[in-house]
Design a protein around this motif. Sequence first.
Motif, short mmCIF file in Angstrom:
data_model
loop_
_atom_site.label_atom_id
_atom_site.label_comp_id
_atom_site.label_asym_id
_atom_site.label_seq_id
_atom_site.Cartn_x
_atom_site.Cartn_y
_atom_site.Cartn_z
N SER A 1 -5.69 5.45 -7.98
CA SER A 1 -5.75 4.95 -6.77
C SER A 1 -6.90 3.69 -6.85
O SER A 1 -7.00 3.11 -5.58
CB SER A 1 -6.67 5.95 -5.86
N SER A 2 -7.47 3.24 -7.82
CA SER A 2 -8.43 2.07 -7.80
C SER A 2 -7.74 0.84 -7.96
O SER A 2 -8.54 0.03 -8.06
CB SER A 2 -9.62 2.55 -8.78
N ASP B 1 0.82 -1.15 -0.10
CA ASP B 1 0.15 0.07 0.13
C ASP B 1 0.74 1.35 -0.07
O ASP B 1 0.37 2.36 -0.19
CB ASP B 1 -1.01 0.20 1.13
#
Length: 749
Positions: free
Chosen positions: A311-312, A304
Motif C-alpha cells: 500500500s505504500s 488508485d
Amino acid sequence: MTLDTTKHAAQTPDTALPWAELGLKPDEYERIVDILGRRPTGAELAMYSVMWSEHCSYKSSKVHLKQFGEKAPDSSAMLVGIGENAGVVDVGQGYAVTFKVESHNHPSYIEPYQGAATGVGGIVRDILAMGARPVAVMDPLRFGAADHPDTKRVLPGVVAGIGGYGNCLGLPNIGGEVVFDPCYQGNPLVNALCVGVMRHEDIHLAKASGPGNKVILYGARTGGDGIGGVSVLASETFSDSGPAKRPAVQVGDPFQEKLLIECTLEIFAEKLVVGIQDLGGAGLSCATSELASAGSGGMRVELDRVPLRDSSLSPEEILMSESQERMCAVVAPENVDRFLEICEKWDVIATVIGEVTDGDRLEIYWHGEQIVDVPPRTVAHEGPVYHRPYQRPSWQDDLQADDPAKLARPATGDELRAAVLELISSPNQASKSWITDQYDRFVLGNTVLAQPEDAGMVRIDEETNLGVAVATDGNGRYAKLDPYTGAQLALAEAYRNVAATGARPLAVSDCLNFGSPEDPAVMWQFAEATRGLADGCQALGTPVTGGNVSLYNQTGETAIHPTPVVAVLGVIDDVTRRTPVAFAEEGQLIYLLGETRDELGGSAWAQVAHGHLGGLPPAVDLEREKLLAEILISGSRDGMIDAAHDLSDGGLVQALAESCLKGGKGARIVLPEGADPFVTLFSESAGRAVVAVPRSEELRFTDMCAARGLPAARIGVVDGDTLDVQGQFAIPLAELRQAHEATVPALLA
C-alpha cells in the motif's frame, strides 16, 4: 508532500526531476517537455522513461530492424507480423501458431532463479495475449566459462527457475541450447521462447477501441518488484564488480499464471474482449499506452483502483512496476459482469480501472487528481530514433587473418581418437542431460521430439497428427569472426534442424543479443548481423514474425560476442513420420549429404584443442540449404530416411557420436577415398547432414539426391557397439558415453 499533478507541473516549471537517474538523455527529456508543452509530472516521467528505454522502444536498433519488413519474402502463411505481442502463422487445417523468443539476460545475472522464471512467465503471457493456448517452451542459454565460480552460481539458479516455472505451468520444455564461453562471464544470456496454438478466428490484438469500453486489470496484485527494470537494468552495462544499478528483479508465481492462462482462455472462448495486452516490461505504463495508441487513441485510468500488494507504492512506482502474472483487457460494458464472473471462478482478481474515451489522450488519475495527460502514441510508438555511428572495428582484419590452418592438427589414428574424445567431453559438446532432465519435456502428452533432438516437435491436432517443429541456434564465435555470415549461419542451422525432423520451415523469430550500442564497433556488428539475417530470410522464404533486441550485454568495456539467436518454426502434416536423430537399427546405411571443405574458423575443435578463435567462419550457401531441406523433408515423408542429424558444431564426428549414443547402436565408417581424415571428421562446413537410410530405400534415395543435384556419399553402416572409423580408430560406445555424459555433472552437480 504535494501530489505532482498535471496542474502542479504546469505551475512549477523549474522543479528538478530525476530524468537522468531513470535512464533518459538530456535531449530526450527536452523532447518530452516539447511534446507536453510543460515539464512532465513524476508519473509522466516514469512512463516515458520506461517506454523510451532500449528494451521497449528499440531506439538504437529500429533503423536496422526495418529491413525485416522491407526485405520480407512473400508468405501466404503470415497472419500477424512484427509489431504485435508475437507473430502468427497459418499451419493449415484452420490452425494458427504463434511463437516468439525474448531475453531476460540482466535480471538472470542478478537473481538467477527469479530472472529466468519470470522470463518464461513473460514470454508465455505474450503468446497468451495473442489468443493462443501456450503448448511448449524452449530456452537458449549462454553462460561464462563452465569452470568459473560465477557460472556455478548462475547456471543452477537459471536452470531451476526455468524448470520450476515451466514445470508448474505444465508446459513441456522441448529444446534450446546451452553454450559456455568466457565472453558471457558476468553477463549470461537467458533467452526464452514460447509456442502457442489457436484457430484462425481466435487471434486477438493489443488495441483499445470503442469509447465507453471498460479497461480491466486482472491477475496478480501489483507490488514493488521489478520497478525500473526495463529502463535501468536493460539499458546499463555491468561493471566488473556487478551491475551498475540494481532495481528489484520481478518475482514469479507460476500457479497464479496457470490460473491466469485458463481464465483468459475461457474469456476468449466467450468472446468477451475487444483488445488485450499482457503486463511485462514497463508494466502498466506499457499496457495502457500501447492499448490506447493502437486503438482509438483515448483512455482514462483511475490508478488508485489498482489492487496492490504494497500500500505504500507511489503512483510512479505503480506505473513502473513489472509485477508478474497480470493482464489488461478492453471489454464492452455489457460483457463486464460475465468477464468478472469468470475471473472470480478462477480466483483471479479483476478490477475495472478505466475506460476508452473518444479523445486522443491517455489520462491517468490518482484519487481524482490528474497525474498523466499525454498523447499515447508519443509514449508507446514515437520514442527516440537513433542513427548510432557504426564502424568496422580495427581488430576485425587481424582476427580474420588469424587462420586456424596454422594450428597443429591430429594426424595419426591415435591422435584423431584422442581429439574426438577431447571434443565430445568438452563442456559445449558434451551431453546437457543434467540440465534438460530438470525440465518436464513430455507433460500434456503431445511432445513428439525434444532435446537432444535437432528440433523440438509437438502435435497440435490429435486426430490428424498435424504438428510443428521449432529449433533455436546462434553461434557467437562465428558472428564475432563475421557478423553478417554468423547471423546467416544461425538462421541456416535452425532452418536445417527443423528440416532434419521432416518439418517444412515457415517463419523466424529472433533474439539479437549484443553489447553497448554506444560503441561503434558493437553497432557495426549489430548492423551487419541484422542485414545478414534479413537477407537470409529473404533468400530462404522465411519471414521474421517478431522477436527481441537485447543490448548493453557487456561487463565493463568488454562486450559479449555478437549473439543473434534465431528460432525457426516449421510445420509437419503427420508427426508420426518425423525423423529422429538416433541410429536405431543395425544395417541402416549412413550417408553424408553436402560438401565438406577445410572450414575450421570458429570451430569447436579450434576452441577445444587450442583455445583459438580466428579466421573466417564457414561459407553460407542458402540455395544449398533449401535443397538439403527439400531432400530431408521428402525423405522423411516418403519413408526413405530413418534418422537425420544436421552437421554444425563439432562437424561429422560429433553428429555420428550423438546419433550412435541416442540409438545405442554403433557405426562402421569408411572415410571418402583421398579425403583428409581430420577435415572430414572435424570441419564445420554448412549445408550438410548425416542420414540413416534403410537398405530397401537406398536406390530411391540416391536417385532423388542425384536428380536434384545434392552430393550424397555413403560413408558407413549402423553396426555393433563401437564407433569405428576404419583405418583410423575405434571407440566403444561405453567409452564414448562416459566421455560425453560425465562432464557437465562433474562441473555443476
